[in-house]
Design a protein around this motif. Sequence first.
Motif, short mmCIF file in Angstrom:
data_model
loop_
_atom_site.label_atom_id
_atom_site.label_comp_id
_atom_site.label_asym_id
_atom_site.label_seq_id
_atom_site.Cartn_x
_atom_site.Cartn_y
_atom_site.Cartn_z
N THR A 226 0.83 -1.19 0.00
CA THR A 226 0.00 0.00 0.00
C THR A 226 0.87 1.25 0.00
O THR A 226 2.04 1.21 0.36
CB THR A 226 -0.93 0.03 1.23
N PRO A 227 0.30 2.39 -0.38
CA PRO A 227 1.08 3.64 -0.40
C PRO A 227 1.40 4.18 0.98
O PRO A 227 2.16 5.16 1.09
CB PRO A 227 0.17 4.61 -1.18
N VAL A 228 0.84 3.59 2.03
CA VAL A 228 1.14 4.07 3.39
C VAL A 228 2.00 3.06 4.15
O VAL A 228 1.99 3.01 5.37
CB VAL A 228 -0.15 4.41 4.17
N ASN A 229 2.78 2.24 3.41
CA ASN A 229 3.75 1.35 4.04
C ASN A 229 5.00 2.13 4.45
O ASN A 229 5.33 3.15 3.86
CB ASN A 229 4.17 0.22 3.08
N GLU B 74 -4.60 1.87 3.37
CA GLU B 74 -5.36 2.57 2.34
C GLU B 74 -5.92 1.54 1.36
O GLU B 74 -5.17 0.85 0.68
CB GLU B 74 -4.46 3.56 1.60
N GLN C 193 -9.74 8.10 -5.63
CA GLN C 193 -8.57 8.49 -4.84
C GLN C 193 -7.77 9.61 -5.53
O GLN C 193 -6.89 10.21 -4.93
CB GLN C 193 -7.68 7.30 -4.55
N ALA D 248 -4.74 12.66 -4.55
CA ALA D 248 -3.47 12.17 -5.07
C ALA D 248 -2.43 13.30 -5.13
O ALA D 248 -2.77 14.47 -5.29
CB ALA D 248 -3.66 11.59 -6.47
#
Length: 368
Positions: free
Chosen positions: A35-38, A126, A132, A136
């Motif tokens: 995910t982009p929130v890792n 996320e 989204q 972005a």
Amino acid sequence: MKQKRTTVLIMALAMAAGMHCAQAQIAIVEDFKPTPVNQPGSPFPQVNSEGRVRTQILAPDAKRVQLDIGAVKYEMVKDENGVWTGESAPQDVGFHYYQLNIDGASVPDPGSLFFFGACRWGSGIEIPSDDQDIFALKNVPHGHVHEVLFPSKSTNTSRRAFIYTPPGYEQETSKRYPVLYLQHGYCENEYSWPMQGRANLIMDNLIAEGKANPFIIVMTYGMTNEIKFGGLRDFDIKPFQTVLVDELIPYVDTHFRTLADQKHRAMAGLSMGSMETKTIVMNRPEVFSHIGLFSGALFQPDEVKNKANVKLIFQSTGSKERPDAVKQSTEALKQAGINAAWYVSEGTAHEFHTWRRSLHQFAQLLFK
């Protein structure tokens, strides 16, 4: 064709009478991606096209590990190397808090970035959504999020606020801007809107598209988390009202180029922040002219004492919350001659994607 495999999962479902375990065979789509929130470089947690969350943790000495998300605990399975892996059921699109439970201790997942929510710093995930794009990070002019400490005589402390200034603020030194005071919910704080809420990116994109007028956003702690869950009736708005109206607003008007009058000042909040918003604007109608209530408090026409002071009341909710109540309240306001608008976030509940979408809609109506 998406490859599928059958996986046996032991799903621990929180029931009113206790913990109920059920074993089920389900087909899981094997297209999981980080995910982009890792955390940078972390391959887990991951999300697939169904909205399932999969995570891993190395805990060779643990006896039991669970993924805790959406008020449900999912059993994780340990391999021969001591790595535990588990998946959740499909989640709603958008942002969710979650944690791991290791032998009874609830801890953040070291693979995710940390966010303040549920009254703690913990993990967030996320789930991709079709919209989204609204938050972005794009190749458009960006504003700035300033972290400030402002003096508070009433609490005998210096308090933190995050203040978003729109693109061009530093260059157009003679221009002044309207201001939105934007509040978080219970068990969140001043970090919530700029981090998981993506308020600055939502505004950058709207301004670049010509859909919103530029304005400043001020985000501070609403002094809500000291009350126990379910103790809303015991919450006293006066200390925070003093901090916001008598201390923070004068600080912002002094240190930033604001249009420092009622018609250029708005207040909005999510959940408990909507209750704070409604109470403060009713107590101090001379301060705010535009009002946003996301997933919480609602106005009735007889509660608006001076219609001329109110330029806009915006009320929103997720479709899995109480859309009918929001629509009925807003239509009643309209019939009473008050400029009002409602919005329902389809497919979401009491969660940050509802509130991101709400801010996206509300911002387009502000200061027009």
